[in-house]
Structure formats: structure tokens, C-alpha cells
Design a protein around this motif. Structure first.
Motif, short mmCIF file in Angstrom:
data_model
loop_
_atom_site.label_atom_id
_atom_site.label_comp_id
_atom_site.label_asym_id
_atom_site.label_seq_id
_atom_site.Cartn_x
_atom_site.Cartn_y
_atom_site.Cartn_z
N TYR A 59 0.83 -1.03 -0.46
CA TYR A 59 -0.01 0.01 0.25
C TYR A 59 0.53 0.98 0.25
CZ TYR A 59 -3.33 3.49 1.67
OH TYR A 59 -4.14 4.44 2.41
N GLY A 79 0.47 5.29 0.43
CA GLY A 79 -0.09 6.56 1.37
C GLY A 79 0.57 7.23 0.78
N LYS A 80 -0.49 8.76 1.26
CA LYS A 80 0.58 10.31 0.08
C LYS A 80 1.52 10.16 0.12
CE LYS A 80 -3.06 12.78 1.33
NZ LYS A 80 -3.86 12.00 2.28
N ARG A 114 3.63 7.40 2.44
CA ARG A 114 4.34 6.12 3.07
C ARG A 114 3.68 4.95 2.61
NH1 ARG A 114 3.33 6.39 9.07
NH2 ARG A 114 1.15 7.31 8.79
N HIS A 172 4.15 -0.15 18.67
CA HIS A 172 4.54 -1.45 17.89
C HIS A 172 5.76 -1.56 17.16
CE1 HIS A 172 3.67 0.99 13.67
NE2 HIS A 172 4.87 2.08 14.30
N ARG A 184 5.11 -4.54 14.38
CA ARG A 184 4.45 -5.67 14.24
C ARG A 184 3.11 -5.14 13.53
NH1 ARG A 184 3.92 -6.35 19.83
NH2 ARG A 184 4.72 -4.34 19.89
N LEU A 196 -0.92 -4.57 13.60
CA LEU A 196 -1.26 -4.62 14.52
C LEU A 196 -2.87 -5.07 14.15
CD1 LEU A 196 -0.25 -1.84 16.55
CD2 LEU A 196 -0.37 -4.38 17.24
N MET A 209 -5.91 -2.45 13.65
CA MET A 209 -5.89 -1.71 13.81
C MET A 209 -7.20 -0.67 14.06
SD MET A 209 -2.42 0.13 13.39
CE MET A 209 -3.28 1.30 13.34
N LYS A 235 -11.89 7.11 10.88
CA LYS A 235 -10.53 7.03 9.23
C LYS A 235 -11.61 5.82 8.57
CE LYS A 235 -6.16 5.28 9.14
NZ LYS A 235 -5.84 6.10 8.17
N GLU A 260 -2.64 6.72 16.44
CA GLU A 260 -3.12 5.78 15.92
C GLU A 260 -2.71 4.74 16.57
OE1 GLU A 260 -3.86 4.65 12.01
OE2 GLU A 260 -3.33 6.48 11.18
N ASP A 319 2.01 3.69 13.62
CA ASP A 319 1.88 5.05 13.26
C ASP A 319 3.00 5.26 13.26
OD1 ASP A 319 0.28 4.85 10.57
OD2 ASP A 319 0.32 7.02 11.47
P1 ATP Z 1 -2.74 9.51 4.77
O1 ATP Z 1 -2.27 9.96 3.02
O2 ATP Z 1 -3.85 10.68 4.50
O3 ATP Z 1 -1.70 9.44 5.80
P2 ATP Z 1 -3.34 6.67 5.21
O4 ATP Z 1 -2.90 6.93 6.76
O5 ATP Z 1 -4.28 5.89 4.66
O6 ATP Z 1 -3.68 8.36 4.63
P3 ATP Z 1 -0.44 5.98 5.75
O7 ATP Z 1 -0.60 6.96 6.91
O8 ATP Z 1 0.92 6.39 4.54
O9 ATP Z 1 -1.59 6.95 4.43
O10 ATP Z 1 -0.39 4.82 5.55
C1 ATP Z 1 0.24 4.52 7.22
C2 ATP Z 1 -1.44 2.67 6.95
O11 ATP Z 1 -0.55 2.48 7.53
C3 ATP Z 1 -2.45 4.05 8.13
O12 ATP Z 1 -3.60 3.23 7.66
C4 ATP Z 1 -2.21 3.19 9.56
O13 ATP Z 1 -3.16 2.64 10.04
C5 ATP Z 1 -1.64 2.09 9.48
N1 ATP Z 1 -0.61 0.81 10.18
C6 ATP Z 1 0.09 1.96 11.11
N2 ATP Z 1 0.80 0.73 11.48
C7 ATP Z 1 0.01 0.12 11.47
C8 ATP Z 1 0.31 -1.30 12.20
N3 ATP Z 1 1.35 -1.51 13.23
N4 ATP Z 1 -0.11 -2.85 11.41
C9 ATP Z 1 -0.55 -2.60 10.56
N5 ATP Z 1 -1.13 -1.48 9.68
C10 ATP Z 1 -0.92 -0.15 10.14
#
Ligand code: ATP
Ligand code: MG
Length: 302
Positions: free
Chosen positions: A21, A23-24, A26, A85, A104, A106, A108, A158, A213, A227
Motif C-alpha cells: 500500500y 499512502g500520500k 508513506r 508497534h 508488528r 496490529l 488497527m 478513519k 493511531e 503509525d
Molecule cells: P494519508 O496519506 O492520508 O496519511 P493513510 O493514512 O492511508 O493516508 P499512510 O499514513 O501512509 O496513509 O499509511 C499508513 C497506514 O498504515 C495507515 O492506514 C495506518 O493506519 C497503518 N498502520 C500504521 N501502523 C500499523 C501497524 N503497526 N499495523 C498495521 N497497520 C498500520
């Protein structure tokens, strides 16, 4: 936005890992042999140098940003006294060592746990309409940037990919995740915010608001901080001295405010945003460096 919705951004190939995946900002990877995110034991979260504003990823990135924000997250994780985490055992691939963590995976909770010690941003906008934020009534006569009588928990749901997160009341989070979890999320968030604010204040920095989060550890059920935490992407930080002086720059934040202001003046919010000029990129990078130097005492110089 569509840019956030999938795998259309460039990401590195990292042996042993598969991108699940983006995100914008990460990129999330799972071990090569995991069939999907839900069945993965761990995740590799790579913070890129991408910067977003007004829901768009901008060009170019901000050099060093991903490393600085990763370093800040690690620094805070060490100081919060709450289960995180982070997986201390596995090694982050060398290619991304300075801007990634292994965590790890999780279960979420779909709540953005926002805490505000000061009224600003979307909280200020909501207050002007209703004199409340997320159903929490506030005193009359507050203005942008005012300190609140005490920190308030203003959660957001979310939303699934592509939809906008939505501010909700605490009661709504009870419906979403159940009463015990909703209460635990609120109490942990307020407690973490108080701790972090005190640490920041000792360093002349005001933590105006932030977003946490959490997830449950699938093996133990323990509520765990996930996060990124307390970065300038997830938080609003102000300079305590400027704030106290009360001038026009008292609410200048340690983040992409420079980018937002430049875009607001040079783009009508339709179509593709213009590329950022070098000067804006460099000033923004310097701002990120300044925050980490202030907080971590210079250990963060890039
Ligand atoms: P945006 O680009 O608006 O931030 P986003 O939150 O979907 O969108 P990211 O923040 O880059 O994009 O994505 C990180 C994702 O990983 C989030 O959905 C977050 O909830 C999830 N996440 C963070 N830590 C963990 C974890 N330990 N286990 C599973 N998922 C996680
Ligand atoms: Mg996010």
C-alpha cells in the motif's frame, strides 16, 4: 484523493518485502511470503520525502523529510512509556535504514485519536460554527490559537480508502469500536498528549494538537501505539517564544505551512498544483530540521 489510493507512486524494490500500500507520504510493505496485510506478522513502513497539501502530493519532495520524521517518531516512542508497534528484533533494509521502521502488524482501530491543547485548524473552524468541537462544548469568546482550559479528545473516523476522514463524537466511537476500546483510546490519547506536551514545553515548543493511531496486538490483545507519532505531519507545533510574544507569526507551525501558504497564493485549487520553487523547498526542509533540533537537542541535524 486518487493519488493516495494505491500503488501508482514510485517505490523502491526491497528484497524480502512486497509493497502492500502507498499512502500520500508513506509506503507500507509486508514480508514477501505474506499473502496480504491482514495475514502479515510485520510491516515495513517507509517514510518518503513526499509532501502533501490540500490533499495533493506535490513536486518535488522535501529532501531529508522522511528520515527526519522517522527519527522523530523513534525519539518519541522511547519517551512515552506506552507499548509501541516497533519490532526491536528485525533489521530495517539498509537501503531505507534512516527512513523506515519495522513494526508488528496490529489489528488497527479505525479511529484517528486527535487531541487538542489549543484551538486551531479544523477545531477552530468547527468552534466558529458551533462553539464546540466534536460535540465538546467550549467557553465562548475563544480565538484562533487560544489555549483550551484542558486538552480535549476530538476523534475522527478513519474512512475507507478514498473517502475523507470525518470528525465524530466520542459516543460515535463507542458505536464503532465498543465502549471498552473507545474509552481506552481516549484515555491513552489524553495521557500521551499531556506527557508529550510537557516534554515539548521544556524545549520551548508548544504541542498544539496531534493525532495518534492505535491497534491491538493480535497475539496478546494489548492496546498498542502504531503509525508515526508526534511528527510535524501528524501534529501542530508552535514556537513558545513567538506564541508568547503575540505577533503575527505566533502560530507559525513547524511543518509545511510554508508550502501551504505558497500554494494558496499561486494555485486556484483546480487541476494539478504547480511545482514548488527551490526556495520554498529549502525553507520547508530547514523548518523540519529546526523542529527536530529543538526537540532532540541537536541530535537530529541532517
Ligand atoms: P494519508 O496519506 O492520508 O496519511 P493513510 O493514512 O492511508 O493516508 P499512510 O499514513 O501512509 O496513509 O499509511 C499508513 C497506514 O498504515 C495507515 O492506514 C495506518 O493506519 C497503518 N498502520 C500504521 N501502523 C500499523 C501497524 N503497526 N499495523 C498495521 N497497520 C498500520
Ligand atoms: Mg496516515
Amino acid at each position: 484523493s486518487e493519488q493516495a489510493a494505491g500503488l501508482d507512486v514510485d517505490a523502491q524494490h526491497l528484497p524480502g518485502w512486497r509493497r502492500a500500500y502507498s499512502g500520500k507520504v508513506r509506503d507500507l510493505y509486508v514480508p514477501q511470503d505474506a499473502s496480504d496485510l491482514a495475514s502479515a506478522h510485520s510491516v515495513l513502513m517507509v517514510a518518503s520525502d513526499r509532501v502533501s497539501a490540500f490533499d495533493h502530493v506535490l513536486e518535488p519532495g522535501i529532501p531529508g523529510k522522511g528520515a527526519l520524521l522517522t527519527q522523530l517518531t523513534r525519539w518519541w516512542f522511547d519517551r512515552l512509556g506506552f507499548p509501541t508497534h516497533l519490532d526491536p528484533v528485525q533489521d530495517v533494509p539498509a537501503e531505507v535504514a534512516d527512513r523506515a521502521v519495522i513494526a508488528r502488524r496490529l489489528d488497527m482501530h479505525p479511529i484517528e485519536c486527535v487531541v487538542r491543547g489549543y484551538l486551531s485548524g479544523s477545531g477552530w473552524a468547527e468552534y466558529q460554527q458551533s462553539q464546540s468541537v466534536c460535540g465538546i462544548p467550549l467557553p465562548a469568546g475563544l480565538t484562533d490559537g487560544d489555549r483550551l482550559p484542558e486538552p480535549i479528545y476530538t476523534p475522527a473516523y478513519k474512512a475507507p480508502l478514498g473517502e475523507h476522514d470525518e470528525n465524530v463524537t466520542f459516543e460515535r466511537t463507542v458505536e464503532l469500536v465498543g465502549e471498552p476500546t473507545a474509552t481506552a483510546l481516549r484515555d491513552a490519547s489524553l495521557d500521551l498528549f499531556r506527557r508529550a506536551s510537557a516534554i515539548a514545553e521544556e524545549r520551548g515548543v508548544i504541542l498544539a494538537d496531534t493525532k495518534f493511531e492505535f491497534g491491538d496486538d493480535p497475539a496478546t490483545g494489548v492496546l498498542t501505539l502504531a503509525d508515526e507519532v508526534l511528527t510535524s505531519d501528524s501534529s501542530r507545533y508552535w514556537d513558545a517564544e513567538l506564541y508568547a510574544a503575540g505577533g503575527p507569526d505566533r502560530l507559525a507551525s513547524f511543518d509545511k505551512q510554508i508550502v501551504r501558504d505558497w500554494l494558496a497564493a499561486h494555485w486556484d485549487r483546480h487541476g494539478t498544483p504547480p511545482s514548488l520553487p527551490d526556495e520554498i523547498v529549502e525553507r520547508t526542509a530547514a523548518r523540519y530540521r529546526e523542529l527536530i533540533e529543538r526537540l532532540t537537542g541537536g541530535a537530529g541535524g541532517a
